[in-house]
Design a protein around this motif. Structure first.
Motif, PDB file in Angstrom:
ATOM      1  N   UNK A 177      25.109  -5.940  -1.237  1.00 27.82           N
ATOM      2  CA  UNK A 177      24.378  -4.688  -1.412  1.00 27.82           C
ATOM      3  C   UNK A 177      23.860  -4.229  -0.056  1.00 27.82           C
ATOM      4  N   UNK A 178      23.495  -2.960   0.026  1.00 28.74           N
ATOM      5  CA  UNK A 178      22.961  -2.388   1.259  1.00 28.74           C
ATOM      6  C   UNK A 178      21.642  -1.696   0.950  1.00 28.74           C
ATOM      7  N   UNK A 179      20.655  -1.903   1.818  1.00 22.50           N
ATOM      8  CA  UNK A 179      19.342  -1.289   1.606  1.00 22.50           C
ATOM      9  C   UNK A 179      18.765  -0.808   2.935  1.00 22.50           C
ATOM     10  N   UNK A 180      17.988   0.257   2.862  1.00 23.70           N
ATOM     11  CA  UNK A 180      17.322   0.771   4.055  1.00 23.70           C
ATOM     12  C   UNK A 180      15.804   0.537   4.013  1.00 23.70           C
ATOM     13  N   UNK A 181      15.354  -0.097   2.941  1.00 19.68           N
ATOM     14  CA  UNK A 181      13.940  -0.479   2.819  1.00 19.68           C
ATOM     15  C   UNK A 181      13.842  -1.645   1.844  1.00 19.68           C
ATOM     16  N   UNK A 182      12.852  -2.502   2.074  1.00 21.63           N
ATOM     17  CA  UNK A 182      12.631  -3.651   1.188  1.00 21.63           C
ATOM     18  C   UNK A 182      11.174  -3.670   0.747  1.00 21.63           C
ATOM     19  N   UNK A 183      10.993  -3.909  -0.541  1.00 25.81           N
ATOM     20  CA  UNK A 183       9.647  -4.051  -1.097  1.00 25.81           C
ATOM     21  C   UNK A 183       9.526  -5.477  -1.624  1.00 25.81           C
ATOM     22  N   UNK A 184       8.546  -6.206  -1.127  1.00 21.51           N
ATOM     23  CA  UNK A 184       8.387  -7.612  -1.506  1.00 21.51           C
ATOM     24  C   UNK A 184       6.935  -7.906  -1.864  1.00 21.51           C
ATOM     25  N   UNK A 185       6.704  -9.106  -2.355  1.00 20.88           N
ATOM     26  CA  UNK A 185       5.354  -9.533  -2.720  1.00 20.88           C
ATOM     27  C   UNK A 185       4.847 -10.528  -1.683  1.00 20.88           C
ATOM     28  N   UNK A 186       3.588 -10.358  -1.280  1.00 28.03           N
ATOM     29  CA  UNK A 186       2.910 -11.312  -0.401  1.00 28.03           C
ATOM     30  C   UNK A 186       1.529 -11.575  -0.974  1.00 28.03           C
ATOM     31  N   UNK A 187       1.100 -12.830  -0.935  1.00 28.25           N
ATOM     32  CA  UNK A 187      -0.208 -13.167  -1.475  1.00 28.25           C
ATOM     33  C   UNK A 187      -1.328 -12.465  -0.705  1.00 28.25           C
ATOM     34  N   UNK A 188      -1.170 -12.325   0.603  1.00 31.92           N
ATOM     35  CA  UNK A 188      -2.138 -11.626   1.449  1.00 31.92           C
ATOM     36  C   UNK A 188      -1.396 -10.515   2.190  1.00 31.92           C
ATOM     37  N   UNK A 189      -1.143  -9.388   1.524  1.00 35.28           N
ATOM     38  CA  UNK A 189      -0.313  -8.344   2.123  1.00 35.28           C
ATOM     39  C   UNK A 189      -0.892  -7.749   3.396  1.00 35.28           C
ATOM     40  N   UNK A 190      -2.218  -7.614   3.458  1.00 35.68           N
ATOM     41  CA  UNK A 190      -2.832  -7.045   4.646  1.00 35.68           C
ATOM     42  C   UNK A 190      -2.561  -7.871   5.896  1.00 35.68           C
ATOM     43  N   UNK A 191      -2.724  -9.181   5.791  1.00 29.23           N
ATOM     44  CA  UNK A 191      -2.474 -10.066   6.933  1.00 29.23           C
ATOM     45  C   UNK A 191      -0.992 -10.087   7.286  1.00 29.23           C
ATOM     46  N   UNK A 192      -0.131 -10.073   6.273  1.00 33.50           N
ATOM     47  CA  UNK A 192       1.312 -10.095   6.531  1.00 33.50           C
ATOM     48  C   UNK A 192       1.751  -8.843   7.274  1.00 33.50           C
ATOM     49  N   UNK A 193       1.279  -7.684   6.835  1.00 32.24           N
ATOM     50  CA  UNK A 193       1.649  -6.426   7.486  1.00 32.24           C
ATOM     51  C   UNK A 193       1.109  -6.376   8.913  1.00 32.24           C
ATOM     52  N   UNK A 194      -0.125  -6.817   9.099  1.00 32.90           N
ATOM     53  CA  UNK A 194      -0.715  -6.814  10.443  1.00 32.90           C
ATOM     54  C   UNK A 194       0.078  -7.715  11.391  1.00 32.90           C
ATOM     55  N   UNK A 195       0.471  -8.896  10.903  1.00 35.31           N
ATOM     56  CA  UNK A 195       1.234  -9.823  11.742  1.00 35.31           C
ATOM     57  C   UNK A 195       2.615  -9.271  12.069  1.00 35.31           C
ATOM     58  N   UNK A 196       3.273  -8.657  11.085  1.00 33.72           N
ATOM     59  CA  UNK A 196       4.600  -8.106  11.324  1.00 33.72           C
ATOM     60  C   UNK A 196       4.530  -6.949  12.322  1.00 33.72           C
TER      61      UNK A 196
END
Length: 205
Positions: A177-196
């Motif tokens: 499959x091909x995708x241009x965006x991914x939506x996933x689950x993280x227990x601490x989304x704020x920290x994950x987004x900040x780190x990324x």
């Protein structure tokens, strides 16, 4: 996919479930995470309640069928299937726990769903990341008409990652499959987004 390839994928998945369970039981730490370099992004806790419900139902079903079925051969088959079902629930949870998402030291992103999905996204392909809670009713790795792929846990995602250009990945049953965006689950989304954002050097939203 041919029957032989499908059988090989199923066998490989069973092997990965077994190794994940052993890693989880012996507390060896997350798979594919380089100590001091990569950042694991756990997601298994989001499915604890669902896992416990499935495990309880599997145990009850196994016990009830063992008590009710009088024919020895059928009784044995039902018992084996029931025990395997209980093991599968535990092994699936173990695979989710020991195979977290991974943010690399170079800003790359590795999205996983236990032993079923493993998607690698180079840092230069990541355009943006944000906290966004959604409730898709789709299977892991399903891609919608806009090219967004969902890796939901217990029916929800908390992080959306937009790409600079689509990437191809292998879905659960082996299809590409091909995708241009991914939506996933993280227990601490704020920290994950900040780190990324920090590691991939993304502009703040």
């Amino acid at each position: 996919m041919t029957a032989a390839r499908a059988a090989l994928r199923l066998a490989r998945h069973e092997l990965l479930l077994t190794t994940s369970t052993l890693r989880w039981a012996t507390r060896r730490g997350p798979h594919g995470v380089r100590a001091g370099e990569d950042l694991p992004v756990p997601y298994a806790a989001g499915q604890h309640a669902v896992t416990l419900c499935f495990l309880f139902a599997s145990v009850v079903e196994t016990v009830v069928l063992a008590l009710l079925i009088p024919w020895p051969l059928v009784h044995l088959i039902a018992l084996v299937l029931g025990v395997w079902g209980c093991w599968f629930v535990i092994a699936l949870h173990a695979s989710l726990a020991v195979r977290p998402h991974v943010i690399g030291a170079d800003g790359s992103l590795r999205l996983r769903y236990g032993a079923l999905l493993d998607i690698r996204i180079p840092a230069e392909r990541i355009a943006s990341a944000r906290v966004e809670r959604r409730y898709p009713a789709t299977s892991p790795g399903a891609v919608d008409e806009r090219g967004h792929a969902d890796l939901a846990v217990a029916g929800q995602t908390t992080v959306t990652v937009e790409l600079t250009e689509p990437i191809a990945f292998t879905r659960v049953l082996g299809a590409t499959a091909t995708a241009r965006a991914f939506r996933c689950y993280a227990e601490d989304p704020g920290s994950a987004v900040a780190a990324l954002r920090a590691r991939a050097r993304l502009d703040p939203a």
